[in-house]
Design an enzyme around this catalytic site. Structure first.
Site, mmCIF file in Angstrom:
data_model
loop_
_atom_site.group_PDB
_atom_site.id
_atom_site.type_symbol
_atom_site.label_atom_id
_atom_site.label_comp_id
_atom_site.label_asym_id
_atom_site.label_seq_id
_atom_site.Cartn_x
_atom_site.Cartn_y
_atom_site.Cartn_z
ATOM 1 N N HIS A 296 2.276 -3.289 -1.779
ATOM 2 C CA HIS A 296 2.849 -2.270 -0.899
ATOM 3 C C HIS A 296 2.201 -2.447 0.475
ATOM 4 O O HIS A 296 1.059 -2.896 0.569
ATOM 5 C CB HIS A 296 2.484 -0.908 -1.494
ATOM 6 C CG HIS A 296 3.123 0.272 -0.846
ATOM 7 N ND1 HIS A 296 2.630 0.836 0.303
ATOM 8 C CD2 HIS A 296 4.202 1.012 -1.202
ATOM 9 C CE1 HIS A 296 3.378 1.877 0.625
ATOM 10 N NE2 HIS A 296 4.346 2.005 -0.269
ATOM 11 N N LYS B 114 2.589 11.345 -6.866
ATOM 12 C CA LYS B 114 3.331 10.452 -7.773
ATOM 13 C C LYS B 114 3.106 10.862 -9.226
ATOM 14 O O LYS B 114 3.813 10.408 -10.106
ATOM 15 C CB LYS B 114 2.866 9.009 -7.612
ATOM 16 C CG LYS B 114 2.887 8.514 -6.191
ATOM 17 C CD LYS B 114 3.841 7.396 -5.979
ATOM 18 C CE LYS B 114 3.617 6.815 -4.610
ATOM 19 N NZ LYS B 114 4.821 6.343 -3.968
ATOM 20 N N ASP C 49 -4.868 -0.755 -6.784
ATOM 21 C CA ASP C 49 -3.973 0.263 -6.242
ATOM 22 C C ASP C 49 -3.177 0.837 -7.415
ATOM 23 O O ASP C 49 -2.251 0.208 -7.920
ATOM 24 C CB ASP C 49 -3.057 -0.394 -5.199
ATOM 25 C CG ASP C 49 -1.889 0.498 -4.787
ATOM 26 O OD1 ASP C 49 -1.783 1.619 -5.300
ATOM 27 O OD2 ASP C 49 -1.079 0.047 -3.953
ATOM 28 N N CYS D 174 8.758 -0.506 1.174
ATOM 29 C CA CYS D 174 7.430 -0.768 1.775
ATOM 30 C C CYS D 174 6.806 -2.047 1.214
ATOM 31 O O CYS D 174 5.578 -2.137 1.074
ATOM 32 C CB CYS D 174 6.476 0.401 1.589
ATOM 33 S SG CYS D 174 6.979 1.864 2.472
ATOM 34 N N GLN E 291 1.280 3.629 -8.718
ATOM 35 C CA GLN E 291 2.378 3.744 -9.692
ATOM 36 C C GLN E 291 1.882 3.822 -11.132
ATOM 37 O O GLN E 291 2.679 4.068 -12.032
ATOM 38 C CB GLN E 291 3.308 2.521 -9.566
ATOM 39 C CG GLN E 291 4.009 2.413 -8.230
ATOM 40 C CD GLN E 291 4.994 3.553 -7.991
ATOM 41 O OE1 GLN E 291 5.504 4.159 -8.936
ATOM 42 N NE2 GLN E 291 5.259 3.861 -6.736
HETATM 43 N N1 PMP Z 1 0.855 1.648 -3.360
HETATM 44 C C1 PMP Z 1 1.979 1.681 -4.079
HETATM 45 C C2 PMP Z 1 2.186 0.651 -5.146
HETATM 46 C C3 PMP Z 1 2.918 2.673 -3.838
HETATM 47 O O1 PMP Z 1 4.052 2.704 -4.568
HETATM 48 C C4 PMP Z 1 2.694 3.627 -2.833
HETATM 49 C C5 PMP Z 1 3.721 4.694 -2.517
HETATM 50 N N2 PMP Z 1 5.022 4.250 -2.473
HETATM 51 C C6 PMP Z 1 1.489 3.552 -2.127
HETATM 52 C C7 PMP Z 1 0.595 2.563 -2.423
HETATM 53 C C8 PMP Z 1 1.161 4.529 -1.053
HETATM 54 O O2 PMP Z 1 1.108 5.822 -1.550
HETATM 55 P P1 PMP Z 1 1.109 7.070 -0.565
HETATM 56 O O3 PMP Z 1 2.283 6.901 0.348
HETATM 57 O O4 PMP Z 1 1.258 8.243 -1.467
HETATM 58 O O5 PMP Z 1 -0.185 7.058 0.157
#
Ligand code: PMP
Length: 413
Positions: A130, A233, A207, A371, A210
């Site tokens: 991401h 999430k 990270d 993203c 998910q």
């Molecule tokens: N890493 C992953 C794999 C994600 O899916 C996301 C959110 N889409 C993030 C990081 C970032 O999370 P947040 O926008 O809640 O900070």
């Protein structure tokens, strides 16, 4: 609430009834919510806990001598203890509250990077990251003259482990890799990734944005150095997230931001820093967020990790089979080990058009690059349509999605 994970099946109607938003409509139709990878819906008990806090428990934490403030502090710190227990961390000192997974990664990139990165060093990420696990590392690498190394993927969307092994070297100062891909659903072999890095004394950040939604995470079993996730999430409120860090790293790293809470003493000449976890929590924290997150994690624990996994795996298999039966539909991301996220394309259509027409039918899916632009470049596609499932997703949701996608495909071709 019971502290167990022995449930093996979910009463899906009962679970759905816990989520008020699922009882609402979108575009005049009962909502079919299939964008839980972006953010999950909230059970009533989380909403109630936050509302109760603002109705009768609010005061600032850690500084009041009066009862209300002490009670608010206890409720906030109970949230932290619930996170500790959820992750099986050794101590609440290792649980830092942040604004979310993005800030947690930025914190590590900034603080670990300032202390441990120098010119010529390398940071390893993967090609499925991401943006929030790419850009913070790029920024600190640029500042320090370090290099970002990227582990390539195979066509199914799996990390090529042989290539990962080749990249690990004396120059590697940290590895930062996603647990479950938000775009592909790939579940990475994080234990192996961590063990291989540790053989060379390299710390690893995972990270988990998910992952906390779909599976049990045990930071001690993983032996992971840093683990990050967002509350929103995993059925909790927005605006708060978690950085788990091993004490030895958190102690060695400089603080992230300066301000109240993170200090022990301040004079114009010098400041001494507070102990963990407060050293990394400058300013008034998200008190209601910590309370809501704690309740959300208890909710997940009560449903049972095995039951959640079994349900989501059933939904994934069902949806994959049904979607693949649609003429011209191709799934992007076909890893052997996958979570309940399905990215797809329909020949001759643009993902945005598919998403827009599904919206008219009351079906919420995500379209675009999610993203993960470098990942889309790898597949040479502009983006995908993504349906992502959670504990409340039903076969009826899948049937409506499949019928909707069939209609859209016929309309657009
Ligand atoms: N890493 C992953 C794999 C994600 O899916 C996301 C959110 N889409 C993030 C990081 C970032 O999370 P947040 O926008 O809640 O900070």
């Amino acid at each position: 609430m019971a502290d167990n994970n022995i449930n093996t099946s979910l009463d899906i109607e009962k679970v759905r009834a816990d989520f008020p938003l699922l009882q609402t409509e979108m575009r005049g139709k009962p909502i079919v919510f299939l964008d839980s990878a972006a953010s999950s819906q909230k059970p009533q008990i989380v909403i109630d806990a936050i509302s109760k806090y603002y109705n009768s428990q609010h005061a600032n934490v850690h500084r009041g001598v009066y009862e209300l403030s002490q009670n608010a502090t206890d409720a906030f710190e109970l949230g932290r203890e619930r996170v500790r227990s959820f992750l099986n961390a050794e101590s609440t000192d290792e649980v830092i509250f942040t604004r979310g997974c993005t800030e947690s990664i930025n914190l590590v990139a900034s603080c670990y990077g300032r202390k441990f990165l120098s010119e010529g060093d390398e940071v390893i990420i993967s090609a499925m990251e991401h943006h929030s696990n790419i850009v913070p590392w790029q920024m600190i690498c640029q500042e320090k003259g370090a290099t970002l190394k990227v582990v390539p993927l195979n066509e199914k969307g799996e990390i090529i482990m042989e290539e990962y092994k080749k990249l690990l070297s004396d120059k590697t100062k940290i590895v930062s890799i996603v647990h479950i891909s938000n775009s592909l659903g790939t579940i990475n072999p994080v234990k192996e990734i961590i063990d291989l890095a540790h053989e060379k004394d390299i710390p690893v950040l995972i990270d988990g944005a998910q992952a906390t939604l779909h599976s049990k995470v045990d930071v001690r079993d993983l032996d992971v150095d840093f683990y990050t996730f967002s509350s929103h999430k995993v059925y909790g409120p927005t605006g708060i997230g978690v950085l788990y860090g091993k004490r030895k790293w958190l102690d060695a790293m400089p603080p992230y931001q300066g301000g109240g809470e993170m200090i022990k003493t301040v004079s114009f000449e010098n400041t001494t820093y507070n102990e963990l976890p407060f050293k990394f929590e400058a300013g008034t924290p998200d008190i209601s967020g910590a309370i809501g997150l704690g309740i959300a994690l208890e909710y997940v624990k009560d449903l049972g990790f095995d039951a959640i996994a079994a349900h989501e795996s059933e939904i994934l298999t069902y949806a994959t089979e049904k979607l693949l039966a649609i003429d011209g539909l191709k799934i992007i991301g076909t890893a052997a080990n996958k979570a309940s996220v399905i990215s797809f394309l329909i020949e001759g259509t643009h993902p945005y058009d598919v998403g827009t027409l599904l919206d008219k039918m009351g079906i919420a899916v995500r379209t675009g690059h999610h993203c993960t632009q470098p990942l889309m470049d790898f597949y040479q596609i502009p983006g995908t349509v993504r349906a992502s499932f959670a504990v409340y997703s039903s076969k009826d949701d899948v049937d409506k999605l499949v019928a909707g996608v069939e209609r859209v495909a016929n309309m657009l071709r």
